[in-house]
Design a protein around this motif. Structure first.
Motif, PDB file in Angstrom:
ATOM      1  N   VAL A  42       0.838  -1.199   0.000  1.00 26.22           N
ATOM      2  CA  VAL A  42       0.000   0.000   0.000  1.00 26.22           C
ATOM      3  C   VAL A  42       0.875   1.251   0.000  1.00 26.22           C
ATOM      4  CG1 VAL A  42      -1.604   1.353   1.425  1.00 26.22           C
ATOM      5  CG2 VAL A  42      -2.014  -1.080   1.058  1.00 26.22           C
ATOM      6  N   GLU A  43       1.905   1.238   0.823  1.00 25.33           N
ATOM      7  CA  GLU A  43       2.819   2.377   0.869  1.00 25.33           C
ATOM      8  C   GLU A  43       3.527   2.575  -0.466  1.00 25.33           C
ATOM      9  OE1 GLU A  43       3.432   4.769   3.140  1.00 25.33           O
ATOM     10  OE2 GLU A  43       1.697   3.950   4.172  1.00 25.33           O
ATOM     11  N   GLU A  44       3.912   1.461  -1.105  1.00 21.71           N
ATOM     12  CA  GLU A  44       4.586   1.551  -2.408  1.00 21.71           C
ATOM     13  C   GLU A  44       3.641   2.141  -3.454  1.00 21.71           C
ATOM     14  OE1 GLU A  44       7.612   1.144  -5.228  1.00 21.71           O
ATOM     15  OE2 GLU A  44       7.660   1.080  -3.044  1.00 21.71           O
ATOM     16  N   ARG A  45       2.373   1.699  -3.457  1.00 21.09           N
ATOM     17  CA  ARG A  45       1.390   2.252  -4.388  1.00 21.09           C
ATOM     18  C   ARG A  45       1.193   3.744  -4.140  1.00 21.09           C
ATOM     19  NH1 ARG A  45      -2.708  -1.402  -2.844  1.00 21.09           N
ATOM     20  NH2 ARG A  45      -1.786  -3.415  -3.229  1.00 21.09           N
ATOM     21  N   ARG A  46       1.113   4.111  -2.869  1.00 23.00           N
ATOM     22  CA  ARG A  46       0.937   5.515  -2.501  1.00 23.00           C
ATOM     23  C   ARG A  46       2.121   6.352  -2.971  1.00 23.00           C
ATOM     24  NH1 ARG A  46      -0.642   5.320   3.394  1.00 23.00           N
ATOM     25  NH2 ARG A  46      -2.647   4.511   2.774  1.00 23.00           N
ATOM     26  N   ARG A  47       3.325   5.810  -2.788  1.00 24.39           N
ATOM     27  CA  ARG A  47       4.539   6.505  -3.198  1.00 24.39           C
ATOM     28  C   ARG A  47       4.576   6.668  -4.722  1.00 24.39           C
ATOM     29  NH1 ARG A  47       9.491   5.515  -4.905  1.00 24.39           N
ATOM     30  NH2 ARG A  47       9.204   3.274  -5.031  1.00 24.39           N
ATOM     31  N   LYS A  48       4.204   5.621  -5.440  1.00 26.49           N
ATOM     32  CA  LYS A  48       4.184   5.699  -6.905  1.00 26.49           C
ATOM     33  C   LYS A  48       3.151   6.714  -7.384  1.00 26.49           C
ATOM     34  CE  LYS A  48       5.928   1.127  -8.075  1.00 26.49           C
ATOM     35  NZ  LYS A  48       5.633  -0.175  -8.681  1.00 26.49           N
ATOM     36  N   LYS A  49       1.995   6.760  -6.719  1.00 25.15           N
ATOM     37  CA  LYS A  49       0.974   7.742  -7.084  1.00 25.15           C
ATOM     38  C   LYS A  49       1.492   9.157  -6.891  1.00 25.15           C
ATOM     39  CE  LYS A  49      -3.469   5.465  -6.406  1.00 25.15           C
ATOM     40  NZ  LYS A  49      -4.709   5.447  -5.610  1.00 25.15           N
ATOM     41  N   MET A  50       2.194   9.386  -5.791  1.00 35.40           N
ATOM     42  CA  MET A  50       2.743  10.716  -5.527  1.00 35.40           C
ATOM     43  C   MET A  50       3.766  11.091  -6.595  1.00 35.40           C
ATOM     44  SD  MET A  50       1.289  12.044  -2.913  1.00 35.40           S
ATOM     45  CE  MET A  50       2.404  13.330  -2.449  1.00 35.40           C
ATOM     46  N   ILE A  51       4.610  10.136  -6.974  1.00 36.18           N
ATOM     47  CA  ILE A  51       5.614  10.399  -8.011  1.00 36.18           C
ATOM     48  C   ILE A  51       4.917  10.729  -9.320  1.00 36.18           C
ATOM     49  CG2 ILE A  51       7.391   9.303  -9.434  1.00 36.18           C
ATOM     50  CD1 ILE A  51       8.273   7.801  -6.878  1.00 36.18           C
ATOM     51  N   LEU A  52       3.885   9.946  -9.676  1.00 30.71           N
ATOM     52  CA  LEU A  52       3.152  10.206 -10.917  1.00 30.71           C
ATOM     53  C   LEU A  52       2.480  11.573 -10.886  1.00 30.71           C
ATOM     54  CD1 LEU A  52       1.527   6.745 -11.728  1.00 30.71           C
ATOM     55  CD2 LEU A  52       3.307   7.935 -13.013  1.00 30.71           C
ATOM     56  N   LYS A  53       1.919  11.936  -9.732  1.00 28.59           N
ATOM     57  CA  LYS A  53       1.286  13.259  -9.618  1.00 28.59           C
ATOM     58  C   LYS A  53       2.313  14.367  -9.832  1.00 28.59           C
ATOM     59  CE  LYS A  53      -2.741  12.648  -6.674  1.00 28.59           C
ATOM     60  NZ  LYS A  53      -3.366  13.024  -5.400  1.00 28.59           N
ATOM     61  N   LYS A  54       3.483  14.213  -9.233  1.00 32.14           N
ATOM     62  CA  LYS A  54       4.530  15.224  -9.405  1.00 32.14           C
ATOM     63  C   LYS A  54       4.974  15.304 -10.857  1.00 32.14           C
ATOM     64  CE  LYS A  54       6.398  15.099  -4.720  1.00 32.14           C
ATOM     65  NZ  LYS A  54       7.552  14.772  -3.875  1.00 32.14           N
ATOM     66  N   GLU A  55       5.127  14.129 -11.492  1.00 27.50           N
ATOM     67  CA  GLU A  55       5.521  14.120 -12.905  1.00 27.50           C
ATOM     68  C   GLU A  55       4.470  14.801 -13.771  1.00 27.50           C
ATOM     69  OE1 GLU A  55       6.271  10.058 -13.954  1.00 27.50           O
ATOM     70  OE2 GLU A  55       8.207  10.005 -12.937  1.00 27.50           O
ATOM     71  N   MET A  56       3.205  14.531 -13.496  1.00 28.45           N
ATOM     72  CA  MET A  56       2.127  15.149 -14.267  1.00 28.45           C
ATOM     73  C   MET A  56       2.099  16.658 -14.053  1.00 28.45           C
ATOM     74  SD  MET A  56       0.714  12.999 -16.211  1.00 28.45           S
ATOM     75  CE  MET A  56      -0.716  13.887 -16.725  1.00 28.45           C
ATOM     76  N   LYS A  57       2.337  17.095 -12.833  1.00 28.24           N
ATOM     77  CA  LYS A  57       2.376  18.533 -12.567  1.00 28.24           C
ATOM     78  C   LYS A  57       3.513  19.192 -13.338  1.00 28.24           C
ATOM     79  CE  LYS A  57       0.146  18.855  -8.065  1.00 28.24           C
ATOM     80  NZ  LYS A  57       0.292  19.239  -6.662  1.00 28.24           N
ATOM     81  N   MET A  58       4.674  18.517 -13.382  1.00 30.33           N
ATOM     82  CA  MET A  58       5.807  19.069 -14.126  1.00 30.33           C
ATOM     83  C   MET A  58       5.494  19.117 -15.622  1.00 30.33           C
ATOM     84  SD  MET A  58       8.109  20.209 -12.226  1.00 30.33           S
ATOM     85  CE  MET A  58       9.366  20.476 -13.445  1.00 30.33           C
ATOM     86  N   ARG A  59       4.888  18.051 -16.144  1.00 29.79           N
ATOM     87  CA  ARG A  59       4.521  18.040 -17.563  1.00 29.79           C
ATOM     88  C   ARG A  59       3.531  19.155 -17.869  1.00 29.79           C
ATOM     89  NH1 ARG A  59       3.434  11.654 -18.846  1.00 29.79           N
ATOM     90  NH2 ARG A  59       5.571  10.956 -18.553  1.00 29.79           N
TER      91      ARG A  59
END
Length: 108
Positions: A42-59
């Motif tokens: 669950v923590e790994e999924r949460r961490r990946k979601k946060m990374i994806l959100k940051k990447e999307m914000k940068m894009r």
């Protein structure tokens, strides 16, 4: 024998048969490791979601900045086109006046 109450249970066969089985230490250990593994997943999924959100914000930010520069360039080109159009109209007007003056001179 494992007992869930603080009182001692009688060793009657019926009581022993109806009593819930006591989980072994191995079973308890397996449950804990499964729980830890699930929590880690669950923590790994949460961490990946946060990374994806940051990447999307940068894009999105990069695309926004690129869009802004395109809009600015478009405005510059629009102004330049307007100036060229006015200059073209002025030259055309001068050319028409020149031809009309020449035709007036020839007809006299």
């Amino acid at each position: 024998m494992c007992s869930f109450s603080s009182e001692k249970t009688p060793y009657h066969p019926l009581v022993l048969a109806l009593q819930p089985p006591c989980p072994s230490k191995r079973h308890h250990h397996l449950r804990l490791s499964l729980h830890k593994r699930r929590r880690a997943q669950v923590e790994e999924r949460r961490r990946k979601k946060m990374i994806l959100k940051k990447e999307m914000k940068m894009r999105n930010l990069k695309l926004y900045m690129k869009n802004q520069s395109i809009i600015e360039e478009n405005e510059k080109l629009r102004k330049q086109a307007l100036l060229l159009h006015k200059e073209n109209e002025t030259l055309l007007f001068e050319l028409q006046n020149k031809f009309s003056q020449q035709s007036n001179i020839k007809t006299k």
